[in-house]
Design a protein around this motif. Sequence first.
Motif, PDB file in Angstrom:
ATOM      1  N   MET A 278     105.773  34.683  17.100  1.00 13.08           N
ATOM      2  CA  MET A 278     104.867  33.675  17.938  1.00 13.08           C
ATOM      3  C   MET A 278     105.587  33.549  19.265  1.00 13.08           C
ATOM      4  SD  MET A 278     104.272  29.504  17.806  1.00 13.08           S
ATOM      5  CE  MET A 278     105.832  29.145  18.338  1.00 13.08           C
TER       6      MET A 278
ATOM      7  N   TYR B  30      90.053  35.902  18.039  1.00  9.78           N
ATOM      8  CA  TYR B  30      90.832  34.890  18.340  1.00  9.78           C
ATOM      9  C   TYR B  30      90.371  33.496  18.411  1.00  9.78           C
ATOM     10  CZ  TYR B  30      93.519  38.553  20.594  1.00  9.78           C
ATOM     11  OH  TYR B  30      94.355  39.692  20.576  1.00  9.78           O
TER      12      TYR B  30
ATOM     13  N   ILE C 187     106.058  32.119  23.216  1.00  9.09           N
ATOM     14  CA  ILE C 187     105.921  30.920  24.033  1.00  9.09           C
ATOM     15  C   ILE C 187     106.179  31.447  25.388  1.00  9.09           C
ATOM     16  CG2 ILE C 187     107.266  28.913  24.525  1.00  9.09           C
ATOM     17  CD1 ILE C 187     108.074  28.708  21.507  1.00  9.09           C
TER      18      ILE C 187
ATOM     19  N   LEU D  55      97.177  26.596  22.647  1.00 12.23           N
ATOM     20  CA  LEU D  55      97.305  27.274  21.252  1.00 12.23           C
ATOM     21  C   LEU D  55      96.489  28.323  21.021  1.00 12.23           C
ATOM     22  CD1 LEU D  55      98.199  24.053  19.084  1.00 12.23           C
ATOM     23  CD2 LEU D  55      99.638  25.311  20.696  1.00 12.23           C
TER      24      LEU D  55
ATOM     25  N   TYR E 274      98.314  36.658  26.372  1.00 15.50           N
ATOM     26  CA  TYR E 274      98.976  37.047  25.117  1.00 15.50           C
ATOM     27  C   TYR E 274      99.209  38.466  25.205  1.00 15.50           C
ATOM     28  CZ  TYR E 274      99.278  38.284  20.044  1.00 15.50           C
ATOM     29  OH  TYR E 274      99.734  38.815  18.857  1.00 15.50           O
TER      30      TYR E 274
ATOM     31  N   GLU F 265      96.681  32.698  11.896  1.00 15.01           N
ATOM     32  CA  GLU F 265      98.236  32.596  12.354  1.00 15.01           C
ATOM     33  C   GLU F 265      98.225  32.236  13.646  1.00 15.01           C
ATOM     34  OE1 GLU F 265     101.895  35.703  12.835  1.00 15.01           O
ATOM     35  OE2 GLU F 265      99.727  36.274  12.061  1.00 15.01           O
ATOM     36  N   LEU F 266      99.105  31.325  14.097  1.00 13.55           N
ATOM     37  CA  LEU F 266      99.546  30.974  15.678  1.00 13.55           C
ATOM     38  C   LEU F 266     100.116  32.061  16.133  1.00 13.55           C
ATOM     39  CD1 LEU F 266      99.355  28.764  17.463  1.00 13.55           C
ATOM     40  CD2 LEU F 266     101.379  27.763  16.855  1.00 13.55           C
ATOM     41  N   LEU F 267      99.632  32.697  17.086  1.00 20.09           N
ATOM     42  CA  LEU F 267     100.235  33.802  17.996  1.00 20.09           C
ATOM     43  C   LEU F 267     101.055  33.360  19.388  1.00 20.09           C
ATOM     44  CD1 LEU F 267      96.685  35.876  17.958  1.00 20.09           C
ATOM     45  CD2 LEU F 267      98.761  35.954  16.452  1.00 20.09           C
ATOM     46  N   ALA F 268     100.574  32.286  19.885  1.00 24.72           N
ATOM     47  CA  ALA F 268     101.291  32.020  21.334  1.00 24.72           C
ATOM     48  C   ALA F 268     101.054  30.540  21.444  1.00 24.72           C
ATOM     49  CB  ALA F 268     100.714  32.790  22.416  1.00 24.72           C
ATOM     50  N   VAL F 269     101.888  29.912  22.216  1.00 28.55           N
ATOM     51  CA  VAL F 269     101.837  28.573  22.834  1.00 28.55           C
ATOM     52  C   VAL F 269     101.940  29.089  24.389  1.00 28.55           C
ATOM     53  CG1 VAL F 269     102.791  26.490  23.015  1.00 28.55           C
ATOM     54  CG2 VAL F 269     102.759  27.389  20.925  1.00 28.55           C
TER      55      VAL F 269
ATOM     56  N   SER G 285      95.409  31.211  18.503  1.00 32.60           N
ATOM     57  CA  SER G 285      95.740  31.655  17.103  1.00 32.60           C
ATOM     58  C   SER G 285      94.695  33.018  16.835  1.00 32.60           C
ATOM     59  CB  SER G 285      95.318  30.771  16.158  1.00 32.60           C
ATOM     60  OG  SER G 285      96.011  29.451  16.295  1.00 32.60           O
ATOM     61  N   SER G 286      95.224  33.735  15.588  1.00 32.06           N
ATOM     62  CA  SER G 286      94.459  35.067  15.215  1.00 32.06           C
ATOM     63  C   SER G 286      92.922  34.260  14.290  1.00 32.06           C
ATOM     64  CB  SER G 286      94.889  35.606  14.191  1.00 32.06           C
ATOM     65  OG  SER G 286      94.057  36.478  13.428  1.00 32.06           O
TER      66      SER G 286
END
Length: 317
Positions: free
Chosen positions: A1, A61, A3, A86, A307, A94-98, A88-89
């Motif tokens: 993930m 996404y 950040i 936030l 991302y 699935e969490l991909l990035a913050v 996610s896929s």
Amino acid sequence: MLILDQIQTSRCLDWDALITALAAMFQGDCVMPVRHHHTVSVPGEADATLLLMPAWQPGHYIGVKLVSVFPDNATRSLPAIHGSYLLSSGQTGELLAVIDGGELTARRTAAASALAARHLARKDASNLLVVGTGRLCVNLVEAHSRVRPISQVSVWGRDKEKAERSAADARALGYAVKVVSDLEAATREADIISCATLSRGPLIRGEWLKPGSHLDLIGAFTKEMRESDDEAVRRARVFVDTRAGAFAEAGDILQPIASGIISRDHVQAELAELVRGAEGRTSPDEITLFKSVGAALEDLAGAILAYQTAMRDSAGS
């Protein structure tokens, strides 16, 4: 993930790429539910607000922006507003990035205005007036300069010190910027007027707008707020980022409708229709107006770009 902090988010959101990403998202199949507003009690202090802005591209996404507004944070020398995004896929969840929500919001807002100006401002528009000295000021200079040959920039604000700081920041990036104190005179000269304020009453008068000018209204985001008067809206061909948002929240549109100055049909098109080929500016002399209140799909477009750029840069290093 991943950040991404404010600086990393900024680096991953190149203006040209971001404007292109917004255009593609407005043309696409993004799902954008109504945003959620929740009141949060804070013992002994004013109530806070939690905002959730979800959007997704089916199978690709899912994103949600979380924004908290704590009015009494000033007593702690803290910003009233904090935000994160936030991503996610859309296939697995699935969490991909913050991602830093403040930087994402500021840059996508300016990019949306530039995207609208690409369709609505005269192709030879070179004189830009920015009204407001907050975070968006320099972003608006940068973004509009990507779509029109901006050679002269003026900044107006109620606080001259803040205006001078914003102008200095823009000059450091290579732009020719001056601070102005006479808003009427600056408006009468400008090809593009971009307003990003928290004004509750009109700042820009319709009688000041010269033929061929483009008025970009960003800041007033509730029914009770506005940055333009009835005459500005009446004289202009009006466009919005989304009809749903404008007819729910935009005082610049809702107040003249309520007073009978215009009807809903006065809104010619929303941004999705413009990027799909709807008619924008129809003559060199007409006045155009773009009103935005923000849309979750803009955040999603920016988050995906940030991302993907960060992942590409990581793979190349």
